[in-house]
Motif scaffolding. Structure first.
Motif, PDB file in Angstrom:
ATOM      1  N   MET A  56       0.825  -1.206   0.000  1.00 19.15           N
ATOM      2  CA  MET A  56       0.000   0.000   0.000  1.00 19.15           C
ATOM      3  C   MET A  56       0.860   1.257   0.000  1.00 19.15           C
ATOM      4  SD  MET A  56      -3.107  -1.058  -0.159  1.00 19.15           S
ATOM      5  CE  MET A  56      -2.390  -2.307  -1.213  1.00 19.15           C
ATOM      6  N   VAL A  57       2.014   1.165   0.668  1.00 18.82           N
ATOM      7  CA  VAL A  57       2.946   2.294   0.663  1.00 18.82           C
ATOM      8  C   VAL A  57       3.438   2.554  -0.759  1.00 18.82           C
ATOM      9  CG1 VAL A  57       5.229   3.086   1.429  1.00 18.82           C
ATOM     10  CG2 VAL A  57       3.681   1.968   3.050  1.00 18.82           C
ATOM     11  N   ILE A  58       3.792   1.482  -1.451  1.00 18.59           N
ATOM     12  CA  ILE A  58       4.276   1.606  -2.830  1.00 18.59           C
ATOM     13  C   ILE A  58       3.189   2.179  -3.733  1.00 18.59           C
ATOM     14  CG2 ILE A  58       5.080   0.317  -4.843  1.00 18.59           C
ATOM     15  CD1 ILE A  58       6.397  -1.645  -2.860  1.00 18.59           C
ATOM     16  N   ILE A  59       1.966   1.673  -3.594  1.00 16.36           N
ATOM     17  CA  ILE A  59       0.854   2.163  -4.412  1.00 16.36           C
ATOM     18  C   ILE A  59       0.596   3.641  -4.120  1.00 16.36           C
ATOM     19  CG2 ILE A  59      -1.639   1.994  -4.768  1.00 16.36           C
ATOM     20  CD1 ILE A  59      -1.347  -1.035  -4.381  1.00 16.36           C
ATOM     21  N   GLU A  60       0.663   4.018  -2.854  1.00 14.95           N
ATOM     22  CA  GLU A  60       0.437   5.412  -2.478  1.00 14.95           C
ATOM     23  C   GLU A  60       1.474   6.329  -3.108  1.00 14.95           C
ATOM     24  OE1 GLU A  60      -1.570   8.534  -0.404  1.00 14.95           O
ATOM     25  OE2 GLU A  60      -2.131   6.446  -0.733  1.00 14.95           O
ATOM     26  N   LEU A  61       2.709   5.859  -3.192  1.00 14.22           N
ATOM     27  CA  LEU A  61       3.785   6.674  -3.744  1.00 14.22           C
ATOM     28  C   LEU A  61       3.792   6.664  -5.273  1.00 14.22           C
ATOM     29  CD1 LEU A  61       6.684   5.694  -1.309  1.00 14.22           C
ATOM     30  CD2 LEU A  61       5.268   7.755  -1.251  1.00 14.22           C
ATOM     31  N   LEU A  67      -4.696   2.754 -10.400  1.00 16.83           N
ATOM     32  CA  LEU A  67      -4.850   2.290  -9.026  1.00 16.83           C
ATOM     33  C   LEU A  67      -5.546   3.324  -8.153  1.00 16.83           C
ATOM     34  CD1 LEU A  67      -1.388   0.558  -8.493  1.00 16.83           C
ATOM     35  CD2 LEU A  67      -3.607  -0.532  -8.865  1.00 16.83           C
ATOM     36  N   GLU A  68      -5.387   4.582  -8.493  1.00 13.61           N
ATOM     37  CA  GLU A  68      -6.019   5.639  -7.704  1.00 13.61           C
ATOM     38  C   GLU A  68      -7.543   5.587  -7.795  1.00 13.61           C
ATOM     39  OE1 GLU A  68      -4.443   8.548  -5.697  1.00 13.61           O
ATOM     40  OE2 GLU A  68      -3.430   6.618  -5.559  1.00 13.61           O
ATOM     41  N   THR A  69      -8.071   4.926  -8.812  1.00 14.67           N
ATOM     42  CA  THR A  69      -9.526   4.784  -8.882  1.00 14.67           C
ATOM     43  C   THR A  69     -10.057   3.921  -7.742  1.00 14.67           C
ATOM     44  OG1 THR A  69      -9.381   2.878 -10.373  1.00 14.67           O
ATOM     45  CG2 THR A  69      -9.551   5.053 -11.382  1.00 14.67           C
ATOM     46  N   TYR A  70      -9.175   3.155  -7.103  1.00 13.26           N
ATOM     47  CA  TYR A  70      -9.582   2.317  -5.979  1.00 13.26           C
ATOM     48  C   TYR A  70      -9.275   2.968  -4.638  1.00 13.26           C
ATOM     49  CZ  TYR A  70      -9.733  -1.034  -9.793  1.00 13.26           C
ATOM     50  OH  TYR A  70     -10.013  -1.645 -10.986  1.00 13.26           O
ATOM     51  N   LYS A  71      -8.690   4.158  -4.669  1.00 14.39           N
ATOM     52  CA  LYS A  71      -8.410   4.883  -3.429  1.00 14.39           C
ATOM     53  C   LYS A  71      -9.707   5.493  -2.926  1.00 14.39           C
ATOM     54  CE  LYS A  71      -5.320   8.375  -1.426  1.00 14.39           C
ATOM     55  NZ  LYS A  71      -4.925   7.537  -0.289  1.00 14.39           N
ATOM     56  N   ILE A  72     -10.030   5.282  -1.673  1.00 12.57           N
ATOM     57  CA  ILE A  72     -11.329   5.671  -1.144  1.00 12.57           C
ATOM     58  C   ILE A  72     -11.442   7.186  -0.988  1.00 12.57           C
ATOM     59  CG2 ILE A  72     -12.939   5.364   0.787  1.00 12.57           C
ATOM     60  CD1 ILE A  72     -11.571   2.626   1.254  1.00 12.57           C
ATOM     61  N   PHE A  78      -0.414  10.855   0.977  1.00 11.97           N
ATOM     62  CA  PHE A  78       0.620  10.815   2.013  1.00 11.97           C
ATOM     63  C   PHE A  78       1.996  10.670   1.387  1.00 11.97           C
ATOM     64  CE2 PHE A  78      -3.246   9.336   4.072  1.00 11.97           C
ATOM     65  CZ  PHE A  78      -3.237  10.024   5.274  1.00 11.97           C
ATOM     66  N   SER A  79       2.948  11.381   1.946  1.00 12.60           N
ATOM     67  CA  SER A  79       4.336  11.255   1.514  1.00 12.60           C
ATOM     68  C   SER A  79       4.990  10.108   2.265  1.00 12.60           C
ATOM     69  CB  SER A  79       5.099  12.551   1.780  1.00 12.60           C
ATOM     70  OG  SER A  79       5.196  12.784   3.181  1.00 12.60           O
ATOM     71  N   LEU A  80       6.145   9.695   1.797  1.00 16.00           N
ATOM     72  CA  LEU A  80       6.869   8.615   2.466  1.00 16.00           C
ATOM     73  C   LEU A  80       7.236   9.017   3.882  1.00 16.00           C
ATOM     74  CD1 LEU A  80       8.209   5.847   2.347  1.00 16.00           C
ATOM     75  CD2 LEU A  80      10.266   6.953   1.427  1.00 16.00           C
ATOM     76  N   SER A  81       7.663  10.260   4.073  1.00 16.64           N
ATOM     77  CA  SER A  81       8.055  10.715   5.415  1.00 16.64           C
ATOM     78  C   SER A  81       6.861  10.708   6.371  1.00 16.64           C
ATOM     79  CB  SER A  81       8.662  12.117   5.339  1.00 16.64           C
ATOM     80  OG  SER A  81       7.717  13.049   4.835  1.00 16.64           O
TER      81      SER A  81
END
Length: 300
Positions: A56-61, A67-72, A78-81
């Motif tokens: 999920m971290v990888i997908i977020e970055l 894939l963002e179509t599945y983001k609620i 969110f950034s990595l930091s």
């Protein structure tokens, strides 16, 4: 620590040869105390908490439009930091809250009969015990969680920490005040206290519960997730709504399933909003893009 001097003695005691799994269990646990084996639970929690959210971290970055179509809640990123900051705070909570809880709960675990001896439980025994644990935990968690929202002091002083994430992420699953970790942790212990099990099942129960919590806090609702086929399973979008509404939320208190919220009428706002949101998400998928200009839910 096992009471047998050798594998042969263990086989004679059971009246059969040890299975491959039982042989591995014997070799690893024969010279280890029950307390040492019990402490593995905290180690497993940290390992799985560190690894399971990584996809999920990888997908977020990646910020992939598909894939963002599945983001609620696509508006919130969110950034990595930021994610690593959450991860670090949770590890501190594990050390100072989960660790002591494990230490002081060991006498109770011994008393109820969580065993480390052979034979290992059968697959059917493990399945039914895990099912009981999920149902018991879900019911107890529902009322404890609802209590933290019902009493203003409980929310302001304890539960508000967990709701700092209006749009949750996998690493935020156990992100909470240390008191909440203990309070809701009691719900997780309740099943094994009622139906004692083997230490292997005990480990597995807490690992699966951790993985489920990470999924429901992932911030993504994927149509190919196997959990979608579990009857009455809430999932990420179910819990995401609870976080989005926050303090004023009177819906979706259950941790895993939806039956408690349905029975006690605390899912009405969510059911309406979910219908609206699903229509919006379908439109986004057809357009093959993400429009972050409006949030997926409206406040209750």
């Amino acid at each position: 620590m096992l009471p047998f001097e050798s594998i042969e003695e263990a086989s004679m005691s059971l009246g059969r040869n040890l299975t491959f799994g039982e042989t591995l269990w014997y070799k690893y646990t024969a010279d280890k105390s029950d307390f040492y084996l019990y402490c593995h639970n905290t180690i497993f929690l940290i390992i799985f908490y560190s690894l399971v959210p990584l996809p999920m971290v990888i997908i977020e970055l990646m910020r992939s439009n598909k894939l963002e179509t599945y983001k609620i809640q696509p508006k919130i990123r969110f950034s990595l930091s930021e994610m690593m900051e959450c991860y670090g705070k949770v590890l501190i909570t594990f050390v100072f809250a989960v660790g002591p809880l494990q230490f002081f709960s060991f006498p109770i675990i011994e008393w109820v009969g969580i065993r480390t001896s052979l034979p290992l439980p059968s697959a059917s025994e493990v399945f039914w015990q895990l099912l009981v644990y999920f149902l018991v935990e879900d019911y107890a968690n529902y009322w404890l969680h609802r209590m933290l929202h019902h009493y203003k002091w409980g929310y302001d002083k304890i539960h508000r920490v967990h709701h700092e994430y209006v749009a949750p992420i996998g690493f935020a699953a156990p992100y909470a005040h240390w008191a909440e970790i203990i309070i809701l942790g009691l719900a997780s212990f309740l099943g094994p206290l009622i139906v004692p099990c083997h230490m292997f099942t005990f480990w597995l129960w807490f690992v699966l519960r951790q993985m489920e919590a990470i999924e429901t806090h992932s911030g993504y609702e994927f149509p190919w997730s196997p959990s979608r086929y579990i009857p009455f399973y809430g999932g990420a979008i179910y819990h995401d709504y609870h976080h989005f509404v926050g303090e004023s939320c009177h819906s979706n208190f259950a941790s895993v399933f939806t039956y408690c919220d349905y029975l006690y009428g605390t899912d009405k706002g969510y059911r309406y909003q979910k219908e609206v949101f699903e229509k919006r998400r379908e439109k986004l998928r057809m357009e093959d893009k993400v429009d972050g200009s409006t949030p997926p839910f409206k406040s209750e």
